[in-house]
Design an enzyme around this catalytic site. Sequence first.
Site, PDB file in Angstrom:
ATOM      1  N   ASP A  78      12.582 -39.680 -53.460  1.00 36.86           N
ATOM      2  CA  ASP A  78      11.512 -40.603 -53.822  1.00 36.86           C
ATOM      3  C   ASP A  78      10.147 -39.984 -53.589  1.00 36.86           C
ATOM      4  O   ASP A  78       9.723 -39.806 -52.447  1.00 36.86           O
ATOM      5  CB  ASP A  78      11.657 -41.893 -53.010  1.00 36.86           C
ATOM      6  N   ASP A 277       6.242 -41.557 -59.730  1.00 39.49           N
ATOM      7  CA  ASP A 277       7.155 -42.095 -58.726  1.00 39.49           C
ATOM      8  C   ASP A 277       8.595 -41.985 -59.199  1.00 39.49           C
ATOM      9  O   ASP A 277       9.060 -42.774 -60.018  1.00 39.49           O
ATOM     10  CB  ASP A 277       6.800 -43.563 -58.454  1.00 39.49           C
TER      11      ASP A 277
END
Length: 501
Positions: A78, A277
């Site tokens: 992430d 992201d």
Amino acid sequence: MRLLFGAACAALTSTCLASPGYLKLDIERRTPSEPRLVRRQNSDGSVDTVLTQNTNKLEYLVNITLGTPAQHLAVTLDTGSSDLWVPAASAPLCKKGGCDNGVFDPTLSSTYTVVDQDGFNITYAAPGDSDAGDWATDTLSVGGSTAIKKQQIGVASTLFDPHGVMGVGFDTNEANNPSSEGVYPSVMDNLKSTGIINRLAYSLYLNDLQANKGAVIFGGVDTTKYTGDLVALPLQEGPEGIVSEFYVTLTSVSFTDETGKTTQLSPDGYAQSVLLDSGTSQTLLTDDVFNALANGFGAVGIGQGSYVVPCRFAKINGTINYSFGGDGGVTIKVPVSQVVGNQDFTAENFADESGGCDFGFGPPIGGFSIFGDTFLRSAYAVFDISNSVAALAQAAENKADTSSIVVIPTGTTIPGATVTATATGTQIPDAEATEEPAVPSASVQGTSLVLAGTPTFNIGVQSTASTAAAAASTSSSGRANAAAPTAALLGLGLAAGAMVL
């Protein structure tokens, strides 16, 4: 228990640590195989729990080992967060067999130390998405790297997510923790301090939607994984007024159909900060751009931030084009095939013979415009924490078997990035962030048939109604009823909204 050992290095081999200064890990793509409980907040403040299959939200996982002796887990990579946390074996979800990418049992590790009991709590952007437990330290190996001793981790005994997350962002974006300085050495910090990499920087190659494997290279850039120029983009301030996340400036969005005609979707003078992201499945655009794009494809909303188009749209020879940085910047072209995802509806439940598939876009969440996996699959991205820079180039698809890795050295230059774009962007104003998207919600005929929308783009294929659609249109209950996502629609097994991490 099935783990993702295809990406792991059992020892320091040429497939993992090829030379000093970088660490390469394969990224395994997975579709969640189990239904999950998603908490949905209603407008009156009450909360419902909806069982959803969530088959259209992909996950990108890397392998780690934790503890002494080593316990194997796969965790989401992430770029939008900064903490490493893992599911505890004692968590109720894991005890029921719901943690299929590995669990961590602190009682089996001789090097485990609790730092702050019950102090770990992290909340992501999706409603109800929180995981909590203890802050602790233990010995970590990332994809077979040299052991990192006393890495701080969260060990979650209360779970929303079925597997852990390895955040690789700025340490200033870490969750609340007991450190007197407000931050602790992150995984990225420790990769550098142990000499595994030279700079707090890495490159990401998710590969296209049809591939099962991509790669992340900590401390390196693979020049075979992109085409054209690699353009550096100075990071922009986030909502807190500081640079602590990977926000870059988006200056244009357009759609090019298969005839070569390009339709501009963003207004003149557009300059918007967007977050890169990898933990978000969709691309979440400002309302003006999202409305133009979704209506161009005739997408219909099915609730919880999800939108559907006919599955045959995946064969359209068109691209969605994103330009970053203004003059001298870079344009990433995303094929439509990369944004039309897994099937949500069969032809029997959707008014198109190809069925209804997930459209990988949504409006902003809480004012954040986020570029997730439906964008990043088409981009080669370099994230330089040390210098607050990201670099983007067009990804070279299906090049997982090629490799020419250049070490990212100490200093400020990114290998291969000869251009720096300087345009600045802004966050979405609060007033605009609260607007509702001007995209039709799904309509039904009878109680089971979801109607497809009407595209305004030239998409190169003609709509063909399914047999189920024709039958429903002649039934006594065939009047089209405008329906925002209701219990009747949810009963068709709609997929939940974006998995935002």
